[in-house]
Design a protein around this motif. Structure first.
Motif, mmCIF file in Angstrom:
data_model
loop_
_atom_site.group_PDB
_atom_site.id
_atom_site.type_symbol
_atom_site.label_atom_id
_atom_site.label_comp_id
_atom_site.label_asym_id
_atom_site.label_seq_id
_atom_site.Cartn_x
_atom_site.Cartn_y
_atom_site.Cartn_z
ATOM 1 N N PHE A 174 1.013 -1.280 0.039
ATOM 2 C CA PHE A 174 0.280 0.230 -0.021
ATOM 3 C C PHE A 174 0.987 1.597 0.413
ATOM 4 C CE2 PHE A 174 -4.514 -0.422 1.316
ATOM 5 C CZ PHE A 174 -4.797 -1.905 0.807
ATOM 6 N N GLU A 175 2.069 1.415 0.944
ATOM 7 C CA GLU A 175 2.866 2.404 0.801
ATOM 8 C C GLU A 175 3.293 2.535 -0.410
ATOM 9 O OE1 GLU A 175 4.894 3.517 4.986
ATOM 10 O OE2 GLU A 175 5.133 2.059 4.546
ATOM 11 N N PRO A 181 -1.708 2.690 4.668
ATOM 12 C CA PRO A 181 -1.790 1.371 4.582
ATOM 13 C C PRO A 181 -2.496 1.449 5.882
ATOM 14 C CG PRO A 181 0.761 2.687 5.499
ATOM 15 C CD PRO A 181 -0.349 3.224 4.853
ATOM 16 N N ASN A 182 -3.105 2.608 6.916
ATOM 17 C CA ASN A 182 -3.628 2.475 7.777
ATOM 18 C C ASN A 182 -5.727 3.020 7.572
ATOM 19 O OD1 ASN A 182 -2.145 1.759 9.847
ATOM 20 N ND2 ASN A 182 -1.580 4.003 9.179
ATOM 21 N N PHE A 308 3.848 -6.834 7.556
ATOM 22 C CA PHE A 308 3.891 -6.211 6.832
ATOM 23 C C PHE A 308 2.106 -6.303 6.704
ATOM 24 C CE2 PHE A 308 5.981 -9.303 3.726
ATOM 25 C CZ PHE A 308 4.003 -10.480 3.835
ATOM 26 N N THR A 309 1.163 -7.649 7.298
ATOM 27 C CA THR A 309 0.487 -8.190 7.017
ATOM 28 C C THR A 309 -0.832 -7.276 8.117
ATOM 29 O OG1 THR A 309 0.741 -9.796 6.266
ATOM 30 C CG2 THR A 309 -1.544 -10.204 7.542
ATOM 31 N N LEU A 383 -5.482 -9.656 13.929
ATOM 32 C CA LEU A 383 -7.481 -9.723 13.318
ATOM 33 C C LEU A 383 -7.570 -8.436 14.387
ATOM 34 C CD1 LEU A 383 -8.305 -13.338 15.230
ATOM 35 C CD2 LEU A 383 -8.105 -12.364 12.629
ATOM 36 N N GLU A 384 -7.295 -7.167 14.680
ATOM 37 C CA GLU A 384 -7.877 -6.218 14.720
ATOM 38 C C GLU A 384 -8.471 -5.146 13.977
ATOM 39 O OE1 GLU A 384 -5.778 -1.749 17.140
ATOM 40 O OE2 GLU A 384 -4.565 -3.837 16.434
ATOM 41 N N GLY A 385 -7.967 -5.277 12.716
ATOM 42 C CA GLY A 385 -8.833 -4.602 11.326
ATOM 43 C C GLY A 385 -10.196 -4.981 11.432
ATOM 44 N N ALA A 386 -10.562 -6.456 11.573
ATOM 45 C CA ALA A 386 -11.097 -6.959 11.099
ATOM 46 C C ALA A 386 -12.451 -7.122 12.114
ATOM 47 C CB ALA A 386 -11.403 -8.378 10.299
#
Length: 439
Positions: A174-175, A181-182, A308-309, A383-386
């Motif tokens: 993404f960068e 990336p966030n 990086f995930t 898992l935080e982002g989901a």
């Protein structure tokens, strides 16, 4: 017997699913002290009661040590019981269990996925979990996950943990593409805009970077992933009665999106989940859909992928709100008499605890807890982002030939990608073929 043999042949053809892959090894904590009336006393005659446990994970790199730790800890706590493993590769274990049962040798338990339940139940093998556990224990489990394990209003498999098909993405790529990336995409339109930039990237050794991955290969788990994508768009494949229900815009929009991704060269053609994990682990795939525990397969290829995930909720498309299919690893049970059923109860109640599962769910199989005793457990950071994705899920209606229907979904996806069939014609062909599995 004829029914068992028929189901065995069906399973051999259709249960060809993608295994989770290896990962960091971990042992389940062994019981250092025994407690409870059943924990110290061996059988009165000195003989042990054997619990036959069908479990493909014994053959998976990274899982063996955990399950052997479960065996050692349980047998120490309950010396009157002994676990005997029944093993076969992931894509063959259901077929093996059905074949053995047809020969009069049923295991007592099987570790597998919630999508296996209809096949096992239709073969007459599994029993309702209410025949093993009292209602007070069953009431501890998330009702929405329990619903995913029902056939004809009865729960036929007890969930160990759950997830959805969620979005994994590579923050480094993404960068490199000039993206935040966030700030992952939340809709398919946003994803396509980002994909255009990501499609210009190559790896250090000159390999193409695919912007987005959705599995479409001819394996049943790929069909489940496609079904989940249909839910993203607000569509359906089956109605609540298990009848074909594809005459809706969401279904057409999802299949059209698969064709669009293919025409733009964004999605690897005819890829299995293990192929997407390989590409993602090596920096050749920027985003892809997977079960939460698929991250184990990525790490087994490239341990640095943890750096990086990131994850995100499923994308929303069309008139949909990003709903997805609920997934669960489950324990299913068979009736080999009261003594062995009691052993299954004790083993399950030993296994589905934070003490035994925490390290496994944190470092090996990232997933969300389903029992209230573990609701405050710390999760794997990936898992935080989901977070919250499991609150927006749909359970696929349970039909005996669900795996075959999922394979037809894969054929539909390949027709609009590999074969360049127009969407309306491909859907018409799918509807004609799928009728054989829903009547």
């Amino acid at each position: 017997m004829k029914k068992l043999l028929a189901i065995a042949l069906a399973a051999l053809m259709s249960v060809s699913m993608v295994a989770c892959g290896g990962g960091t090894s971990s042992s389940a904590p062994a019981a250092s002290t025994a407690s409870g009336s059943g924990s110290t006393a061996a059988a009165a005659d000195g003989e042990k009661t054997v619990i036959k446990f069908a479990n493909y994970a014994l053959l998976e790199n990274g899982y063996t040590e955990f399950w052997e730790g479960v065996k050692a800890g349980f047998e120490e706590k309950y010396p009157q019981y002994e676990i005997e493993w029944v093993t076969a590769p992931y894509g063959e274990i259901v077929n093996q269990v059905i074949n053995q049962a047809g020969g009069g040798d049923k295991p007592d338990m099987i570790f597998g996925e919630s999508s296996w339940i209809p096949t096992l139940q239709d073969a007459g093998l599994t029993i309702p979990v209410s025949e093993i556990f009292d209602q007070a224990y069953l009431d501890k489990f998330d009702p929405s996950v329990m619903d995913a394990c029902k056939v004809n209003s009865e729960v036929y498999g007890l969930p160990m943990y759950s997830c959805t098909f969620m979005l994994y993405y590579n923050k480094d790529l993404f960068e490199q593409a000039g993206l935040d990336p966030n700030a992952p995409p939340t809709t398919y339109d946003e994803m396509l805009t980002m994909a255009e930039k990501l499609s210009t990237l190559t790896t250090a050794d000159g390999n193409k970077v695919y912007p987005f991955g959705q599995t479409t290969a001819s394996v049943a788990i790929s069909g489940s992933a496609i079904n989940s994508m249909v839910y993203n768009f607000g569509g359906t494949v089956l109605d609540e009665n298990g009848q074909l229900a594809t005459d809706n815009q969401g279904f057409k929009d999802a299949i059209t999106m698969l064709q669009t991704l293919d025409e733009k060269g964004y999605n690897p053609q005819n890829a299995k989940l293990k192929d997407l994990r390989q590409l993602f682990a090596t920096g050749q795939l920027a985003m892809y859909y997977d079960q939460s525990w698929g991250f184990n397969g990525v790490l087994s290829i490239n341990p640095d992928a943890a750096n990086f995930t990131a994850s995100a909720k499923p994308l929303s498309g069309g008139e949909g709100n990003g709903a997805a299919m609920l997934q669960a690893h489950i324990l299913a049970y068979m009736d080999n008499g009261e003594e062995r059923k009691e052993g299954c109860r004790l083993l399950t109640e030993y296994l589905i605890t934070e003490e035994v599962l925490k390290d496994y769910m944190t470092n090996i199989t990232p997933a969300y807890p389903v029992i209230e005793d573990m609701k405050d457990m710390e999760l794997n950071p990936v898992l935080e982002g989901a977070t919250g994705a499991t609150d927006n899920v749909i359970n696929t209606p349970s039909i005996p030939m669900l795996n075959d229907l999922n394979l037809e979904l894969c054929t539909l996806a390949q027709n609009v990608t590999v074969s360049d069939t127009d969407v309306d014609t491909a859907i018409e062909q799918f509807n004609s073929a799928a009728q054989a599995y829903v009547g």
